[in-house]
Design a protein around this motif. Structure first.
Motif, PDB file in Angstrom:
ATOM      1  N   HIS A 135      44.221  48.962  39.437  1.00 19.17           N
ATOM      2  CA  HIS A 135      45.206  48.629  38.408  1.00 19.17           C
ATOM      3  C   HIS A 135      45.239  47.106  38.283  1.00 19.17           C
ATOM      4  O   HIS A 135      44.718  46.393  39.151  1.00 19.17           O
ATOM      5  CB  HIS A 135      46.603  49.175  38.766  1.00 19.17           C
ATOM      6  CG  HIS A 135      47.197  48.541  39.998  1.00 19.17           C
ATOM      7  ND1 HIS A 135      46.999  49.037  41.268  1.00 19.17           N
ATOM      8  CD2 HIS A 135      47.976  47.431  40.155  1.00 19.17           C
ATOM      9  CE1 HIS A 135      47.625  48.275  42.153  1.00 19.17           C
ATOM     10  NE2 HIS A 135      48.225  47.290  41.504  1.00 19.17           N
ATOM     11  N   LYS A 136      45.809  46.631  37.191  1.00 18.72           N
ATOM     12  CA  LYS A 136      45.864  45.179  36.946  1.00 18.72           C
ATOM     13  C   LYS A 136      46.735  44.518  38.006  1.00 18.72           C
ATOM     14  O   LYS A 136      47.869  44.943  38.244  1.00 18.72           O
ATOM     15  CB  LYS A 136      46.425  44.908  35.548  1.00 18.72           C
ATOM     16  CG  LYS A 136      46.398  43.437  35.161  1.00 18.72           C
ATOM     17  CD  LYS A 136      46.928  43.192  33.748  1.00 18.72           C
ATOM     18  CE  LYS A 136      45.883  43.520  32.695  1.00 18.72           C
ATOM     19  NZ  LYS A 136      46.309  43.074  31.346  1.00 18.72           N
ATOM     20  N   LYS A 137      46.187  43.488  38.660  1.00 13.90           N
ATOM     21  CA  LYS A 137      46.906  42.799  39.738  1.00 13.90           C
ATOM     22  C   LYS A 137      48.187  42.151  39.210  1.00 13.90           C
ATOM     23  O   LYS A 137      49.264  42.360  39.761  1.00 13.90           O
ATOM     24  CB  LYS A 137      45.986  41.749  40.371  1.00 13.90           C
ATOM     25  CG  LYS A 137      46.410  41.255  41.724  1.00 13.90           C
ATOM     26  CD  LYS A 137      45.347  40.314  42.287  1.00 13.90           C
ATOM     27  CE  LYS A 137      45.687  39.854  43.690  1.00 13.90           C
ATOM     28  NZ  LYS A 137      45.431  40.876  44.707  1.00 13.90           N
ATOM     29  N   GLU A 146      43.452  45.259  41.332  1.00 12.64           N
ATOM     30  CA  GLU A 146      43.923  45.587  42.684  1.00 12.64           C
ATOM     31  C   GLU A 146      43.432  47.004  42.970  1.00 12.64           C
ATOM     32  O   GLU A 146      43.662  47.916  42.186  1.00 12.64           O
ATOM     33  CB  GLU A 146      45.458  45.543  42.708  1.00 12.64           C
ATOM     34  CG  GLU A 146      46.081  45.715  44.067  1.00 12.64           C
ATOM     35  CD  GLU A 146      46.153  44.410  44.848  1.00 12.64           C
ATOM     36  OE1 GLU A 146      45.858  44.483  46.048  1.00 12.64           O
ATOM     37  OE2 GLU A 146      46.477  43.360  44.267  1.00 12.64           O
ATOM     38  N   VAL A 147      42.720  47.192  44.070  1.00 15.42           N
ATOM     39  CA  VAL A 147      42.091  48.486  44.352  1.00 15.42           C
ATOM     40  C   VAL A 147      43.141  49.527  44.745  1.00 15.42           C
ATOM     41  O   VAL A 147      43.975  49.290  45.622  1.00 15.42           O
ATOM     42  CB  VAL A 147      41.039  48.357  45.470  1.00 15.42           C
ATOM     43  CG1 VAL A 147      40.425  49.725  45.800  1.00 15.42           C
ATOM     44  CG2 VAL A 147      39.941  47.374  45.070  1.00 15.42           C
ATOM     45  N   ASP A 148      43.091  50.674  44.070  1.00 19.78           N
ATOM     46  CA  ASP A 148      43.956  51.811  44.413  1.00 19.78           C
ATOM     47  C   ASP A 148      43.220  52.792  45.312  1.00 19.78           C
ATOM     48  O   ASP A 148      43.688  53.116  46.401  1.00 19.78           O
ATOM     49  CB  ASP A 148      44.421  52.535  43.139  1.00 19.78           C
ATOM     50  CG  ASP A 148      45.346  51.692  42.291  1.00 19.78           C
ATOM     51  OD1 ASP A 148      46.203  51.003  42.873  1.00 19.78           O
ATOM     52  OD2 ASP A 148      45.198  51.693  41.056  1.00 19.78           O
ATOM     53  N   THR A 149      42.068  53.277  44.849  1.00 20.96           N
ATOM     54  CA  THR A 149      41.306  54.258  45.616  1.00 20.96           C
ATOM     55  C   THR A 149      39.806  54.004  45.466  1.00 20.96           C
ATOM     56  O   THR A 149      39.364  53.388  44.499  1.00 20.96           O
ATOM     57  CB  THR A 149      41.598  55.708  45.149  1.00 20.96           C
ATOM     58  OG1 THR A 149      41.300  55.806  43.750  1.00 20.96           O
ATOM     59  CG2 THR A 149      43.044  56.095  45.384  1.00 20.96           C
ATOM     60  N   SER A 168      28.070  46.279  42.813  1.00 24.98           N
ATOM     61  CA  SER A 168      28.761  45.064  42.362  1.00 24.98           C
ATOM     62  C   SER A 168      30.258  45.338  42.265  1.00 24.98           C
ATOM     63  O   SER A 168      30.688  46.450  41.960  1.00 24.98           O
ATOM     64  CB  SER A 168      28.205  44.594  41.016  1.00 24.98           C
ATOM     65  OG  SER A 168      28.366  45.582  40.029  1.00 24.98           O
ATOM     66  N   SER A 169      31.031  44.284  42.519  1.00 21.63           N
ATOM     67  CA  SER A 169      32.487  44.432  42.694  1.00 21.63           C
ATOM     68  C   SER A 169      33.234  44.395  41.361  1.00 21.63           C
ATOM     69  O   SER A 169      33.927  43.441  41.027  1.00 21.63           O
ATOM     70  CB  SER A 169      33.011  43.339  43.623  1.00 21.63           C
ATOM     71  OG  SER A 169      32.646  42.068  43.134  1.00 21.63           O
ATOM     72  N   ILE A 170      33.066  45.489  40.611  1.00 25.81           N
ATOM     73  CA  ILE A 170      33.794  45.687  39.355  1.00 25.81           C
ATOM     74  C   ILE A 170      34.457  47.060  39.449  1.00 25.81           C
ATOM     75  O   ILE A 170      33.870  47.995  39.984  1.00 25.81           O
ATOM     76  CB  ILE A 170      32.820  45.650  38.158  1.00 25.81           C
ATOM     77  CG1 ILE A 170      32.281  44.234  37.965  1.00 25.81           C
ATOM     78  CG2 ILE A 170      33.489  46.112  36.873  1.00 25.81           C
ATOM     79  CD1 ILE A 170      31.145  44.154  36.987  1.00 25.81           C
ATOM     80  N   GLY A 171      35.688  47.178  38.971  1.00 26.95           N
ATOM     81  CA  GLY A 171      36.378  48.465  38.996  1.00 26.95           C
ATOM     82  C   GLY A 171      36.932  48.815  37.632  1.00 26.95           C
ATOM     83  O   GLY A 171      36.819  48.038  36.676  1.00 26.95           O
ATOM     84  N   CYS A 172      37.510  50.013  37.527  1.00 31.42           N
ATOM     85  CA  CYS A 172      38.125  50.405  36.253  1.00 31.42           C
ATOM     86  C   CYS A 172      39.434  51.135  36.508  1.00 31.42           C
ATOM     87  O   CYS A 172      39.672  51.666  37.595  1.00 31.42           O
ATOM     88  CB  CYS A 172      37.176  51.282  35.431  1.00 31.42           C
ATOM     89  SG  CYS A 172      36.850  52.897  36.146  1.00 31.42           S
ATOM     90  N   ASP A 173      40.298  51.138  35.491  1.00 32.25           N
ATOM     91  CA  ASP A 173      41.557  51.873  35.607  1.00 32.25           C
ATOM     92  C   ASP A 173      41.423  53.233  34.921  1.00 32.25           C
ATOM     93  O   ASP A 173      40.357  53.596  34.405  1.00 32.25           O
ATOM     94  CB  ASP A 173      42.729  51.048  35.054  1.00 32.25           C
ATOM     95  CG  ASP A 173      42.631  50.771  33.550  1.00 32.25           C
ATOM     96  OD1 ASP A 173      41.842  51.461  32.851  1.00 32.25           O
ATOM     97  OD2 ASP A 173      43.350  49.878  33.059  1.00 32.25           O
ATOM     98  N   ALA A 174      42.517  53.980  34.899  1.00 30.38           N
ATOM     99  CA  ALA A 174      42.491  55.350  34.367  1.00 30.38           C
ATOM    100  C   ALA A 174      42.189  55.377  32.874  1.00 30.38           C
ATOM    101  O   ALA A 174      41.714  56.387  32.346  1.00 30.38           O
ATOM    102  CB  ALA A 174      43.821  56.031  34.650  1.00 30.38           C
ATOM    103  N   GLU A 175      42.459  54.246  32.171  1.00 26.95           N
ATOM    104  CA  GLU A 175      42.193  54.180  30.727  1.00 26.95           C
ATOM    105  C   GLU A 175      40.774  53.683  30.421  1.00 26.95           C
ATOM    106  O   GLU A 175      40.397  53.553  29.256  1.00 26.95           O
ATOM    107  CB  GLU A 175      43.205  53.251  30.034  1.00 26.95           C
ATOM    108  CG  GLU A 175      44.605  53.834  29.871  1.00 26.95           C
ATOM    109  CD  GLU A 175      45.375  53.836  31.182  1.00 26.95           C
ATOM    110  OE1 GLU A 175      45.380  52.785  31.874  1.00 26.95           O
ATOM    111  OE2 GLU A 175      45.954  54.894  31.525  1.00 26.95           O
ATOM    112  N   GLY A 176      40.013  53.378  31.472  1.00 25.64           N
ATOM    113  CA  GLY A 176      38.647  52.912  31.259  1.00 25.64           C
ATOM    114  C   GLY A 176      38.519  51.414  31.059  1.00 25.64           C
ATOM    115  O   GLY A 176      37.452  50.926  30.686  1.00 25.64           O
ATOM    116  N   ASN A 177      39.601  50.667  31.295  1.00 25.92           N
ATOM    117  CA  ASN A 177      39.505  49.197  31.252  1.00 25.92           C
ATOM    118  C   ASN A 177      38.765  48.702  32.493  1.00 25.92           C
ATOM    119  O   ASN A 177      38.970  49.229  33.587  1.00 25.92           O
ATOM    120  CB  ASN A 177      40.899  48.569  31.205  1.00 25.92           C
ATOM    121  CG  ASN A 177      41.665  48.973  29.961  1.00 25.92           C
ATOM    122  OD1 ASN A 177      41.191  48.773  28.848  1.00 25.92           O
ATOM    123  ND2 ASN A 177      42.839  49.556  30.134  1.00 25.92           N
ATOM    124  N   VAL A 178      37.938  47.682  32.316  1.00 30.08           N
ATOM    125  CA  VAL A 178      37.096  47.174  33.405  1.00 30.08           C
ATOM    126  C   VAL A 178      37.706  45.894  33.974  1.00 30.08           C
ATOM    127  O   VAL A 178      38.195  45.044  33.226  1.00 30.08           O
ATOM    128  CB  VAL A 178      35.661  46.920  32.896  1.00 30.08           C
ATOM    129  CG1 VAL A 178      34.775  46.379  34.003  1.00 30.08           C
ATOM    130  CG2 VAL A 178      35.062  48.216  32.348  1.00 30.08           C
TER     131      VAL A 178
END
Length: 285
Positions: A135-137, A146-149, A168-178
């Motif tokens: 989720h957005k920090k 900020e890493v959730d899971t 590579s250290s990129i993540g996404c949220d439930a809405e698909g934002n990177v």
């Protein structure tokens, strides 16, 4: 002379056997960064270390950042780099560049390096298989996650087919934002989710020193309680605090132990994992 040399070689190899047994069929997560990513000879030694570990049955996972490449690409595109408490302020335009550089240039470059040394590797980022869910920090930092899971299924799938996953250290949220994710944090969370036998954090320093001015004051082993005490005493201070906190985070999340090693020493990974002496600082529960 040859007899002595051969005897020494045999001794080194037999001394490594108990350690090889300890790590066979276990996860070893390597957080790759610093000068070892840019110096060609050091990079060669890291790639060969990873391939040797894989050949003896270790489940190797490579996690990387790429700050210098991001900075140079942003500069070339006339986009200003802004930082807040050491974290990159990441608006949408900057995030597009971060994704392009980390998941593209840096990631695929490392995959190509491993292939060049005779290995098999697959490049991934935390968006693949929703591996790193965030989720957005905060609003100030923008697209910093900020890493959730961590969902390690895609990592297992890649390893089961005989490849080294390069993440590579990129993540996404439930809405698909990177989002941009701190590489040390990503490695720690991945190591925890995999219940890794160990995580190796490659840095440009030897480990935790009792006296920063005395290279001989390296502390070889630190428990979680001792780490908190060393922070309270000011021995672990400044830029060392977030590095150590990531090590403790990995152990809290399920990793058995974590090493901070100096990636500027050739074959540092093998020396740390497969010899009696080691060379960095080990963190344990």
């Amino acid at each position: 002379m040859n007899t002595v040399t051969n005897a020494m070689r045999a001794h080194i190899l037999t001394a490594a056997v108990p350690y090889i047994k300890q790590y066979t069929d276990k996860y070893v997560v390597v957080k790759y960064g610093g000068n070892a990513m840019t110096d060609p000879e050091l990079k060669k030694s890291v790639m060969n270390d990873l391939l040797l570990l894989q050949l003896v049955g270790v489940k190797v996972v490579l996690v990387h950042g790429g700050g210098p490449d991001i900075n140079s690409t942003l500069a070339a595109m006339n986009i200003e780099s802004k930082f807040n408490n050491g974290l990159r302020v990441t608006d949408k335009e900057t995030m597009n560049v971060v994704q392009m550089v980390l998941a593209g240039k840096v990631n695929k470059g490392l995959v190509a390096d491993l292939i060049g040394f005779g290995g098999r590797a697959v490049g991934l980022c935390g968006v693949d298989g929703e591996m790193i869910q965030v989720h957005k920090k905060n609003e100030e930092l923008g697209y910093v996650g900020e890493v959730d899971t961590i969902d390690p299924k895609v990592i297992d799938d890649v390893i089961s087919k005989g490849y080294i996953p390069v993440i590579s250290s990129i993540g996404c949220d439930a809405e698909g934002n990177v989002y941009n994710v701190n590489a040390d944090t990503a490695a720690a969370k991945i190591a925890g989710a995999l219940q890794a036998e160990t995580m190796v954090a490659m840095t440009n320093i030897d480990g935790v020193l009792r006296d920063v001015h005395d290279p001989n004051s390296l502390i070889p082993k630190i428990t979680m309680a001792e780490a908190e005490q060393l922070k309270a005493e000011g021995i672990i201070a400044g830029g060392m605090i977030p590095k150590v906190d990531c090590c403790l985070e990995a152990i809290n999340a399920g990793a058995q132990k974590v090493f901070i090693i100096n990636g500027e020493i050739p074959h540092a990974i093998l020396i740390e994992l497969l010899t009696d002496e080691g060379l960095g600082t080990m963190f344990v529960k």
